[in-house]
Design a protein around this motif. Structure first.
Motif, PDB file in Angstrom:
ATOM      1  N   LEU A  77       5.274  11.751   4.224  1.00  0.00           N
ATOM      2  CA  LEU A  77       5.909  11.046   5.345  1.00  0.00           C
ATOM      3  C   LEU A  77       7.001  10.089   4.895  1.00  0.00           C
ATOM      4  CD1 LEU A  77       2.802  10.114   7.548  1.00  0.00           C
ATOM      5  CD2 LEU A  77       4.394  12.000   7.889  1.00  0.00           C
ATOM      6  N   PHE A  78       6.779   9.406   3.750  1.00  0.00           N
ATOM      7  CA  PHE A  78       7.683   8.330   3.352  1.00  0.00           C
ATOM      8  C   PHE A  78       8.344   8.547   1.992  1.00  0.00           C
ATOM      9  CE2 PHE A  78       4.803   6.050   6.341  1.00  0.00           C
ATOM     10  CZ  PHE A  78       5.765   5.728   7.287  1.00  0.00           C
ATOM     11  N   GLY A  79       8.070   9.661   1.333  1.00  0.00           N
ATOM     12  CA  GLY A  79       8.755   9.969   0.097  1.00  0.00           C
ATOM     13  C   GLY A  79       8.320   9.152  -1.099  1.00  0.00           C
ATOM     14  N   GLU A  80       7.162   8.516  -1.017  1.00  0.00           N
ATOM     15  CA  GLU A  80       6.691   7.673  -2.120  1.00  0.00           C
ATOM     16  C   GLU A  80       5.175   7.561  -2.055  1.00  0.00           C
ATOM     17  OE1 GLU A  80       7.012   2.997  -3.638  1.00  0.00           O
ATOM     18  OE2 GLU A  80       8.021   3.646  -1.796  1.00  0.00           O
ATOM     19  N   GLN A  81       4.535   7.624  -3.198  1.00  0.00           N
ATOM     20  CA  GLN A  81       3.101   7.373  -3.245  1.00  0.00           C
ATOM     21  C   GLN A  81       2.881   5.868  -3.238  1.00  0.00           C
ATOM     22  OE1 GLN A  81       0.737   9.394  -6.101  1.00  0.00           O
ATOM     23  NE2 GLN A  81       1.012  11.347  -5.069  1.00  0.00           N
ATOM     24  N   MET A  82       2.106   5.399  -2.288  1.00  0.00           N
ATOM     25  CA  MET A  82       1.853   3.968  -2.129  1.00  0.00           C
ATOM     26  C   MET A  82       0.434   3.761  -1.634  1.00  0.00           C
ATOM     27  SD  MET A  82       4.007   3.236   1.398  1.00  0.00           S
ATOM     28  CE  MET A  82       5.411   4.278   1.038  1.00  0.00           C
ATOM     29  N   PRO A  83      -0.105   2.569  -1.793  1.00  0.00           N
ATOM     30  CA  PRO A  83      -1.456   2.302  -1.282  1.00  0.00           C
ATOM     31  C   PRO A  83      -1.479   2.337   0.248  1.00  0.00           C
ATOM     32  CG  PRO A  83      -0.794   0.650  -2.915  1.00  0.00           C
ATOM     33  CD  PRO A  83       0.434   1.430  -2.552  1.00  0.00           C
ATOM     34  N   TRP A  84      -2.590   2.823   0.778  1.00  0.00           N
ATOM     35  CA  TRP A  84      -2.797   2.858   2.228  1.00  0.00           C
ATOM     36  C   TRP A  84      -4.105   2.156   2.569  1.00  0.00           C
ATOM     37  CZ3 TRP A  84      -0.009   5.370   6.256  1.00  0.00           C
ATOM     38  CH2 TRP A  84       1.196   5.958   5.826  1.00  0.00           C
ATOM     39  N   ALA A  85      -4.182   1.649   3.781  1.00  0.00           N
ATOM     40  CA  ALA A  85      -5.395   0.983   4.252  1.00  0.00           C
ATOM     41  C   ALA A  85      -5.808   1.577   5.587  1.00  0.00           C
ATOM     42  CB  ALA A  85      -5.155  -0.518   4.403  1.00  0.00           C
ATOM     43  N   ILE A  86      -7.082   1.891   5.719  1.00  0.00           N
ATOM     44  CA  ILE A  86      -7.622   2.321   7.009  1.00  0.00           C
ATOM     45  C   ILE A  86      -7.862   1.074   7.844  1.00  0.00           C
ATOM     46  CG2 ILE A  86      -9.565   3.400   8.187  1.00  0.00           C
ATOM     47  CD1 ILE A  86      -9.848   5.277   5.819  1.00  0.00           C
ATOM     48  N   LYS A  87      -7.198   0.980   8.988  1.00  0.00           N
ATOM     49  CA  LYS A  87      -7.288  -0.225   9.808  1.00  0.00           C
ATOM     50  C   LYS A  87      -8.426  -0.191  10.810  1.00  0.00           C
ATOM     51  CE  LYS A  87      -3.910  -0.822  12.861  1.00  0.00           C
ATOM     52  NZ  LYS A  87      -4.389  -0.448  14.224  1.00  0.00           N
ATOM     53  N   GLU A  88      -8.869   1.021  11.184  1.00  0.00           N
ATOM     54  CA  GLU A  88      -9.982   1.131  12.122  1.00  0.00           C
ATOM     55  C   GLU A  88     -10.596   2.521  12.020  1.00  0.00           C
ATOM     56  OE1 GLU A  88      -7.520  -0.129  15.080  1.00  0.00           O
ATOM     57  OE2 GLU A  88      -6.387   1.740  15.226  1.00  0.00           O
ATOM     58  N   MET A  89     -11.897   2.574  12.257  1.00  0.00           N
ATOM     59  CA  MET A  89     -12.646   3.837  12.244  1.00  0.00           C
ATOM     60  C   MET A  89     -13.602   3.821  13.431  1.00  0.00           C
ATOM     61  SD  MET A  89     -13.626   3.827   8.164  1.00  0.00           S
ATOM     62  CE  MET A  89     -13.882   5.591   7.951  1.00  0.00           C
ATOM     63  N   TRP A  90     -13.897   4.987  13.974  1.00  0.00           N
ATOM     64  CA  TRP A  90     -14.851   5.081  15.064  1.00  0.00           C
ATOM     65  C   TRP A  90     -15.419   6.500  15.108  1.00  0.00           C
ATOM     66  CZ3 TRP A  90      -9.659   5.182  15.475  1.00  0.00           C
ATOM     67  CH2 TRP A  90      -9.056   6.209  16.222  1.00  0.00           C
ATOM     68  N   VAL A  91     -16.520   6.665  15.821  1.00  0.00           N
ATOM     69  CA  VAL A  91     -17.190   7.966  15.935  1.00  0.00           C
ATOM     70  C   VAL A  91     -17.210   8.382  17.393  1.00  0.00           C
ATOM     71  CG1 VAL A  91     -19.404   9.172  15.697  1.00  0.00           C
ATOM     72  CG2 VAL A  91     -18.578   7.711  13.844  1.00  0.00           C
ATOM     73  N   ASN A 190      -7.454   5.440  11.861  1.00  0.00           N
ATOM     74  CA  ASN A 190      -6.018   5.194  11.780  1.00  0.00           C
ATOM     75  C   ASN A 190      -5.722   4.432  10.501  1.00  0.00           C
ATOM     76  OD1 ASN A 190      -5.351   6.334  14.332  1.00  0.00           O
ATOM     77  ND2 ASN A 190      -5.991   4.454  15.352  1.00  0.00           N
ATOM     78  N   ALA A 191      -4.572   4.740   9.891  1.00  0.00           N
ATOM     79  CA  ALA A 191      -4.235   4.113   8.617  1.00  0.00           C
ATOM     80  C   ALA A 191      -2.785   3.642   8.617  1.00  0.00           C
ATOM     81  CB  ALA A 191      -4.471   5.093   7.466  1.00  0.00           C
ATOM     82  N   ILE A 192      -2.541   2.619   7.806  1.00  0.00           N
ATOM     83  CA  ILE A 192      -1.201   2.077   7.631  1.00  0.00           C
ATOM     84  C   ILE A 192      -0.950   1.883   6.141  1.00  0.00           C
ATOM     85  CG2 ILE A 192      -1.057   0.915   9.871  1.00  0.00           C
ATOM     86  CD1 ILE A 192      -1.968  -1.646   8.507  1.00  0.00           C
ATOM     87  N   PRO A 193       0.321   1.972   5.705  1.00  0.00           N
ATOM     88  CA  PRO A 193       0.620   1.649   4.308  1.00  0.00           C
ATOM     89  C   PRO A 193       0.554   0.142   4.103  1.00  0.00           C
ATOM     90  CG  PRO A 193       2.650   2.082   5.489  1.00  0.00           C
ATOM     91  CD  PRO A 193       1.527   2.337   6.467  1.00  0.00           C
ATOM     92  N   THR A 194       0.311  -0.279   2.878  1.00  0.00           N
ATOM     93  CA  THR A 194       0.242  -1.714   2.635  1.00  0.00           C
ATOM     94  C   THR A 194       1.612  -2.372   2.725  1.00  0.00           C
ATOM     95  OG1 THR A 194       0.402  -1.319   0.247  1.00  0.00           O
ATOM     96  CG2 THR A 194      -1.809  -1.501   1.201  1.00  0.00           C
ATOM     97  N   ARG A 195       2.669  -1.578   2.513  1.00  0.00           N
ATOM     98  CA  ARG A 195       4.017  -2.143   2.559  1.00  0.00           C
ATOM     99  C   ARG A 195       5.036  -1.032   2.779  1.00  0.00           C
ATOM    100  NH1 ARG A 195       7.045  -6.563   0.891  1.00  0.00           N
ATOM    101  NH2 ARG A 195       9.093  -6.099  -0.005  1.00  0.00           N
ATOM    102  N   LEU A 196       6.059  -1.320   3.573  1.00  0.00           N
ATOM    103  CA  LEU A 196       7.222  -0.450   3.713  1.00  0.00           C
ATOM    104  C   LEU A 196       8.462  -1.250   3.361  1.00  0.00           C
ATOM    105  CD1 LEU A 196       6.499   1.473   7.061  1.00  0.00           C
ATOM    106  CD2 LEU A 196       6.335   2.364   4.730  1.00  0.00           C
ATOM    107  N   GLU A 197       9.390  -0.619   2.639  1.00  0.00           N
ATOM    108  CA  GLU A 197      10.601  -1.313   2.212  1.00  0.00           C
ATOM    109  C   GLU A 197      11.819  -0.456   2.511  1.00  0.00           C
ATOM    110  OE1 GLU A 197      12.621  -3.085  -1.888  1.00  0.00           O
ATOM    111  OE2 GLU A 197      10.447  -2.812  -1.757  1.00  0.00           O
ATOM    112  N   SER A 198      12.849  -1.071   3.030  1.00  0.00           N
ATOM    113  CA  SER A 198      14.096  -0.366   3.329  1.00  0.00           C
ATOM    114  C   SER A 198      15.271  -1.177   2.795  1.00  0.00           C
ATOM    115  CB  SER A 198      14.232  -0.139   4.843  1.00  0.00           C
ATOM    116  OG  SER A 198      15.424   0.564   5.135  1.00  0.00           O
ATOM    117  N   TRP A 199      15.753  -0.780   1.609  1.00  0.00           N
ATOM    118  CA  TRP A 199      16.928  -1.398   0.999  1.00  0.00           C
ATOM    119  C   TRP A 199      16.828  -2.916   0.958  1.00  0.00           C
ATOM    120  CZ3 TRP A 199      19.498   2.011  -1.631  1.00  0.00           C
ATOM    121  CH2 TRP A 199      19.472   3.341  -1.227  1.00  0.00           C
TER     122      TRP A 199
END
Length: 207
Positions: A77-91, A190-199
């Motif tokens: 999705l973002f062209g870089e391997q980076m840490p991700w965090a799961i922000k919420e889980m449910w069943v 649902n998951a989000i990256p720990t950081r996104l950077e644009s220039w």
């Protein structure tokens, strides 16, 4: 020679046996009793509250096994391997006759589903094009057409086995047709990256 090039495809990851069967069984058993929240899609659909991975040792264990797949998929999705965090889980519990309406997931970048029980062939997750997108206003649909990846409105995900996981961009619309089989239990997140950077401009997320 003529060449067909698929422009800007949407990635979709299928990861068989992401969770081992003992963990799958423990998740299904433990959270079935906690899935008491009704869903307005169907009276036969209920789910647990939204939880963080640290709220349950079972979720913590599942999240640890999911994490490497998130890193791999996030690089698509973002062209870089980076840490991700799961922000919420449910069943989710989908009893016979229950369905899940078309929806997507807000405030996240990767969403996923882990199947905890067998799924009836008519109740496999369906992914579809976003309504009001870039399609032509007039469609060609009749008995003689053969829908393909460029003309279909929807795609039915492969038949899952308990423990299998799928990952997809959170904006992708999806639904579950009426369940014609036994209770269908899934774990979603649902998951989000720990950081996104644009220039030089960075956004730090907290999971």
């Amino acid at each position: 020679m003529d060449e067909i090039i698929g422009l800007f495809p949407v990635p979709f990851m299928r990861a068989p046996a992401t969770l081992e069967q003992a963990l799958v069984q423990d998740l299904a058993t433990h959270f079935s009793a906690l899935a008491v929240r009704d869903n307005n899609s169907s009276p036969n659909l209920s789910h647990t509250e939204m939880l963080r991975p640290g709220d349950s040792p079972l979720f913590t264990e599942a999240a640890a096994r999911i994490a490497p797949k998130l890193t791999e998929f996030g690089a698509l999705l973002f062209g870089e391997q980076m840490p991700w965090a799961i922000k919420e889980m449910w069943v989710n519990l989908l009893d016979q006759g229950g369905r899940q309406a078309m929806h997507n997931h807000a405030n996240s970048f990767i969403s996923g589903v882990v199947y905890l029980t067998p799924t009836h062939p008519q109740s496999q997750t369906v992914f579809m094009k976003s309504p009001g997108g870039t399609d032509f206003a007039f469609k060609n649909e009749h008995a003689g057409t053969q829908p393909g990846p460029y003309s279909s409105d929807k795609w039915i995900s492969p038949a899952p086995t308990p423990g299998d996981m799928v990952l997809f961009p959170s904006y992708l619309m999806h639904a579950v047709p009426p369940n014609q089989g036994k209770r269908r239990i899934t774990m979603a997140f649902n998951a989000i990256p720990t950081r996104l950077e644009s220039w030089g401009y960075g956004i730090q997320f907290s999971g």
